[in-house]
Design a protein around this motif. Structure first.
Motif, mmCIF file in Angstrom:
data_model
loop_
_atom_site.group_PDB
_atom_site.id
_atom_site.type_symbol
_atom_site.label_atom_id
_atom_site.label_comp_id
_atom_site.label_asym_id
_atom_site.label_seq_id
_atom_site.Cartn_x
_atom_site.Cartn_y
_atom_site.Cartn_z
ATOM 1 N N ALA A 102 -16.836 83.844 33.964
ATOM 2 C CA ALA A 102 -17.200 82.417 33.774
ATOM 3 C C ALA A 102 -18.190 81.977 34.770
ATOM 4 O O ALA A 102 -19.131 81.068 34.458
ATOM 5 N N LEU A 103 -17.897 82.196 35.948
ATOM 6 C CA LEU A 103 -18.777 81.791 36.962
ATOM 7 C C LEU A 103 -20.297 82.401 36.997
ATOM 8 O O LEU A 103 -21.233 81.507 37.167
ATOM 9 N N GLU A 104 -20.349 83.689 36.620
ATOM 10 C CA GLU A 104 -21.399 84.403 36.517
ATOM 11 C C GLU A 104 -22.226 83.742 35.575
ATOM 12 O O GLU A 104 -23.563 83.703 35.467
ATOM 13 N N ALA A 105 -21.857 83.533 34.306
ATOM 14 C CA ALA A 105 -22.566 83.104 33.084
ATOM 15 C C ALA A 105 -22.850 81.486 33.365
ATOM 16 O O ALA A 105 -23.930 81.179 32.975
ATOM 17 N N GLU A 106 -22.189 80.843 34.260
ATOM 18 C CA GLU A 106 -22.862 79.468 34.651
ATOM 19 C C GLU A 106 -24.106 79.612 35.652
ATOM 20 O O GLU A 106 -24.805 79.022 35.750
ATOM 21 N N ALA A 107 -23.677 80.533 36.593
ATOM 22 C CA ALA A 107 -24.912 80.841 37.672
ATOM 23 C C ALA A 107 -26.031 81.285 36.586
ATOM 24 O O ALA A 107 -27.244 80.918 37.137
ATOM 25 N N GLU A 108 -26.011 82.005 35.808
ATOM 26 C CA GLU A 108 -27.287 82.599 35.083
ATOM 27 C C GLU A 108 -27.776 81.368 34.216
ATOM 28 O O GLU A 108 -28.780 81.096 34.318
ATOM 29 N N ARG A 109 -26.857 80.330 33.750
ATOM 30 C CA ARG A 109 -27.374 79.305 32.990
ATOM 31 C C ARG A 109 -28.143 78.191 33.703
ATOM 32 O O ARG A 109 -29.225 77.911 33.688
ATOM 33 N N LEU A 110 -27.583 78.022 34.958
ATOM 34 C CA LEU A 110 -28.203 77.146 35.973
ATOM 35 C C LEU A 110 -29.461 77.789 36.537
ATOM 36 O O LEU A 110 -30.433 77.119 37.025
ATOM 37 N N ALA A 111 -29.542 79.017 36.706
ATOM 38 C CA ALA A 111 -30.751 79.809 37.184
ATOM 39 C C ALA A 111 -31.942 79.604 36.364
ATOM 40 O O ALA A 111 -33.065 79.269 36.661
ATOM 41 N N SER A 112 -31.472 79.541 34.964
ATOM 42 C CA SER A 112 -32.811 79.282 34.015
ATOM 43 C C SER A 112 -33.244 78.013 34.077
ATOM 44 O O SER A 112 -34.303 77.579 33.392
ATOM 45 N N HIS A 113 -32.543 76.978 34.772
ATOM 46 C CA HIS A 113 -32.965 75.669 35.155
ATOM 47 C C HIS A 113 -33.368 75.457 36.461
ATOM 48 O O HIS A 113 -33.645 73.948 36.912
#
Length: 145
Positions: A102-113
C-alpha cells in the motif's frame, strides 16, 4: 483548551506546492473570501499586483477536521533536512507485505505528481511497521506511514 493548528511551508512556488499537498492529502485549495467567485477576482479587488499573486496559497481539509496548510514564498531555497515533517498515514491498520504494498502504491502515485522517493524502511516488529521517506516537489521530506 485545544488550539487550531496551521502548518506553514516556506517555498518558492506556493500555488504548485499547494496543489501537490492537496493531491497528497485529499485536501482542496482554500476558497476565496466571501463575496468573490475566484481568487483572481479577490486579488484584483484587494489591489494585489500580478507579480505578488503567487506569494501565498493554502489548502484545507474539505471535512474541516485536519489542519490548514499554508504556503508562503520565501527568497531562499531549502538548505537542510527538515526537523519537523508530516507523516501521511497511507496504510492505517495494515501490516507486513500488505502495508508495504500500500505504501509503495502511494509512493508511485505521489511520484507522478512531482514527489521523489528517498528511502524505504522495512518493517521491524514489534515497534516499526515500515515506512517510505519521500520529498515533495520542493524537497521537503515527509513519510508515508
Amino acid at each position: 483548551m485545544a488550539r487550531d493548528v496551521q502548518i506553514t511551508f516556506d517555498c518558492a512556488d506556493p500555488a504548485a506546492l499547494a496543489a501537490f499537498w492537496a493531491e497528497a492529502l485529499g485536501y482542496q485549495v482554500q476558497e476565496p473570501p466571501r463575496g468573490f467567485d475566484s481568487w483572481e477576482q479577490a486579488l484584483d479587488a484587494f489591489g494585489v499586483p500580478p507579480e505578488k499573486r503567487n506569494d501565498a496559497s493554502a489548502v484545507v481539509d474539505p471535512e474541516g477536521s485536519g489542519p490548514r496548510l499554508f504556503f508562503q514564498r520565501v527568497p531562499e531555497g531549502k538548505q537542510v533536512k527538515n526537523r519537523v515533517h508530516l507523516d501521511v498515514r497511507a496504510a492505517p491498520g495494515l501490516a507486513g507485505d500488505e502495508r508495504m504494498a500500500a505504501l509503495e502504491a502511494e509512493a508511485e502515485r505521489l511520484a507522478s505528481h512531482g514527489a521523489r522517493r528517498l528511502e524505504r524502511h522495512e518493517p521491524a516488529p514489534p515497534l516499526a511497521g515500515g515506512h517510505i521517506v519521500m520529498a515533495d516537489p520542493e524537497g521537503n521530506e515527509f513519510c508515508l506511514d
